[in-house]
Design a protein around this motif. Structure first.
Motif, short mmCIF file in Angstrom:
data_model
loop_
_atom_site.label_atom_id
_atom_site.label_comp_id
_atom_site.label_asym_id
_atom_site.label_seq_id
_atom_site.Cartn_x
_atom_site.Cartn_y
_atom_site.Cartn_z
N ALA A 197 0.80 -1.18 -0.01
CA ALA A 197 -0.02 0.06 0.00
C ALA A 197 0.86 1.28 -0.03
CB ALA A 197 -0.86 -0.11 1.29
N ALA A 198 1.97 1.22 0.65
CA ALA A 198 3.08 2.39 0.72
C ALA A 198 3.55 2.68 -0.67
CB ALA A 198 3.82 2.16 1.88
N ILE A 199 3.91 1.65 -1.22
CA ILE A 199 4.59 1.70 -2.54
C ILE A 199 3.65 2.19 -3.63
CG2 ILE A 199 5.59 0.37 -4.52
CD1 ILE A 199 6.69 -1.44 -2.42
N VAL A 200 2.35 1.88 -3.48
CA VAL A 200 1.34 2.30 -4.53
C VAL A 200 1.08 3.55 -4.26
CG1 VAL A 200 -1.02 2.03 -5.01
CG2 VAL A 200 0.38 0.10 -4.95
N ALA A 201 0.80 4.28 -2.89
CA ALA A 201 0.72 5.57 -2.60
C ALA A 201 1.98 6.53 -3.25
CB ALA A 201 0.36 5.64 -1.04
N ARG A 219 3.11 4.97 -11.91
CA ARG A 219 4.30 4.43 -12.31
C ARG A 219 4.39 2.75 -12.01
NH1 ARG A 219 6.43 9.45 -10.28
NH2 ARG A 219 7.70 10.30 -11.96
N VAL A 220 3.13 2.49 -11.11
CA VAL A 220 3.16 0.83 -10.81
C VAL A 220 2.40 0.33 -12.03
CG1 VAL A 220 2.20 -0.63 -9.39
CG2 VAL A 220 2.92 1.32 -8.33
N LYS A 221 3.56 -0.65 -12.71
CA LYS A 221 2.65 -1.50 -13.83
C LYS A 221 1.76 -2.54 -13.15
CE LYS A 221 4.15 -2.45 -17.59
NZ LYS A 221 5.05 -2.99 -18.83
N SER A 222 2.53 -3.08 -12.42
CA SER A 222 1.93 -4.48 -11.60
C SER A 222 2.65 -4.46 -10.06
CB SER A 222 1.82 -5.60 -12.40
OG SER A 222 3.29 -6.29 -12.24
N ILE A 223 1.76 -4.92 -9.24
CA ILE A 223 2.44 -5.33 -7.86
C ILE A 223 1.48 -6.39 -7.08
CG2 ILE A 223 0.72 -3.57 -6.65
CD1 ILE A 223 3.41 -2.87 -4.95
N LYS A 224 2.29 -7.25 -6.55
CA LYS A 224 1.59 -8.15 -5.87
C LYS A 224 2.41 -8.64 -4.81
CE LYS A 224 3.82 -12.11 -8.62
NZ LYS A 224 3.45 -13.01 -9.59
N VAL A 225 1.68 -9.51 -3.87
CA VAL A 225 2.65 -10.04 -2.70
C VAL A 225 2.47 -11.64 -2.87
CG1 VAL A 225 2.48 -10.64 -0.26
CG2 VAL A 225 1.64 -8.36 -1.05
N SER A 226 3.64 -12.00 -2.78
CA SER A 226 3.74 -13.60 -3.10
C SER A 226 4.92 -14.08 -2.16
CB SER A 226 4.05 -13.86 -4.48
OG SER A 226 4.44 -15.35 -4.95
N LEU A 227 4.54 -15.04 -1.45
CA LEU A 227 5.49 -15.80 -0.54
C LEU A 227 5.99 -14.81 0.59
CD1 LEU A 227 7.51 -17.90 -2.96
CD2 LEU A 227 5.68 -18.74 -1.88
N GLY A 228 5.03 -13.91 1.04
CA GLY A 228 5.45 -13.02 2.07
C GLY A 228 6.37 -11.87 1.59
N GLU A 229 6.59 -11.69 0.09
CA GLU A 229 7.28 -10.51 -0.30
C GLU A 229 6.79 -9.96 -1.34
OE1 GLU A 229 11.91 -9.88 -2.11
OE2 GLU A 229 11.34 -11.25 -0.40
N VAL A 230 6.79 -8.39 -1.32
CA VAL A 230 6.21 -7.59 -2.44
C VAL A 230 7.32 -7.59 -3.96
CG1 VAL A 230 5.36 -5.43 -3.07
CG2 VAL A 230 5.12 -6.30 -0.75
N THR A 231 6.43 -7.99 -5.04
CA THR A 231 7.14 -7.99 -6.12
C THR A 231 6.46 -6.56 -6.89
OG1 THR A 231 7.69 -10.23 -6.05
CG2 THR A 231 7.62 -9.02 -8.46
N LEU A 232 7.15 -6.00 -7.46
CA LEU A 232 6.73 -4.52 -8.07
C LEU A 232 7.26 -4.54 -9.43
CD1 LEU A 232 5.65 -1.65 -8.34
CD2 LEU A 232 8.05 -0.85 -7.15
N ALA A 239 10.82 8.35 -0.39
CA ALA A 239 9.19 8.26 0.05
C ALA A 239 9.30 7.76 1.67
CB ALA A 239 8.50 7.66 -0.62
N PRO A 240 8.63 8.60 2.38
CA PRO A 240 8.54 8.27 3.96
C PRO A 240 8.08 6.72 4.28
CG PRO A 240 7.85 10.54 3.77
CD PRO A 240 8.08 9.92 2.26
N GLY A 241 6.94 6.39 3.43
CA GLY A 241 6.40 4.97 3.47
C GLY A 241 7.08 4.00 3.01
#
Length: 202
Positions: A13-17, A22-35, A52-54
């Motif tokens: 959520a912090a990355i999307v904000a 600029r985000v083409k795709s983002i997902k959480v898989s195996l406990g890690e965010v892939t952007l 960015a602070p977040g």
């Protein structure tokens, strides 16, 4: 003050904000965010992820190239060359995997992010050496694992396993010389173990 790790969903959520469109795709898989970001947004996205602070990803732990040409047993239709960067936020105790695809399969070029994280210096050189990915803006982009006379990029899927040339020291010329590979390709057939007589047991 050390903080407990935030959840991957909070990181996402912090990355999307911070990155917005600029985000083409983002997902959480195996406990890690892939952007995934586009090539033209790569450098700007890297700076935002650091500042960015977040997000506050102060460290780039790794950067590597990927050749997707034989991915998915030939059904993959996207760009061939990708760069994957693993980032760490020490202050927020979170990680992200950042991916970007080069637009030209024949001449893959991406911005260097060495001015954002100088730790990627040798990693970018390695991706250039092994995959032929050019990092525009890198101050010293040259081979790092193969020698300067090496032809091609050995981690590309279409590079022959035995290579194109081999080198040896020539005692008559008193120098190292290159010559065509002399290894003959051969097929090794494994010995078949018969279950009915394995180890002499009947």
């Amino acid at each position: 003050m050390t903080q407990f790790a935030v959840s991957p969903e909070t990181t996402q959520a912090a990355i999307v904000a911070a990155l917005g469109d600029r985000v083409k795709s983002i997902k959480v898989s195996l406990g890690e965010v892939t952007l995934v970001v586009a090539a033209q947004d790569y450098l700007a996205a890297a700076r935002i992820l650091r500042d960015a602070p977040g997000c506050a990803f102060e460290q780039a732990l790794d950067l590597c190239g990927v050749d997707y040409s034989s991915y998915g047993e030939g059904v993959y239709e996207g760009a061939r060359f990708c760069v994957v960067v693993h980032l760490l936020s020490v202050s927020l105790n979170q990680r992200v995997r950042l991916k970007v695809f080069a637009q030209d399969d024949d001449f893959p070029v991406l911005d260097s992010i060495i001015d954002v994280w100088n730790s990627v210096n040798w990693f970018e050189r390695e991706a250039f050496d092994l995959f032929g990915i050019v990092f525009e803006g890198h101050p010293d982009l040259r081979r790092i694992l193969t020698d300067y006379g090496f032809i091609g990029h050995p981690f590309r899927k279409d590079f022959p396993t035995s290579g194109h040339v081999e080198m040896r020291y020539d005692t008559e010329q008193k120098r190292v010389i290159y010559q065509p590979v002399t290894i003959e390709p051969r097929e090794i057939t494994p010995r078949i173990i018969r279950e009915d007589n394995y180890g002499g047991l009947h």
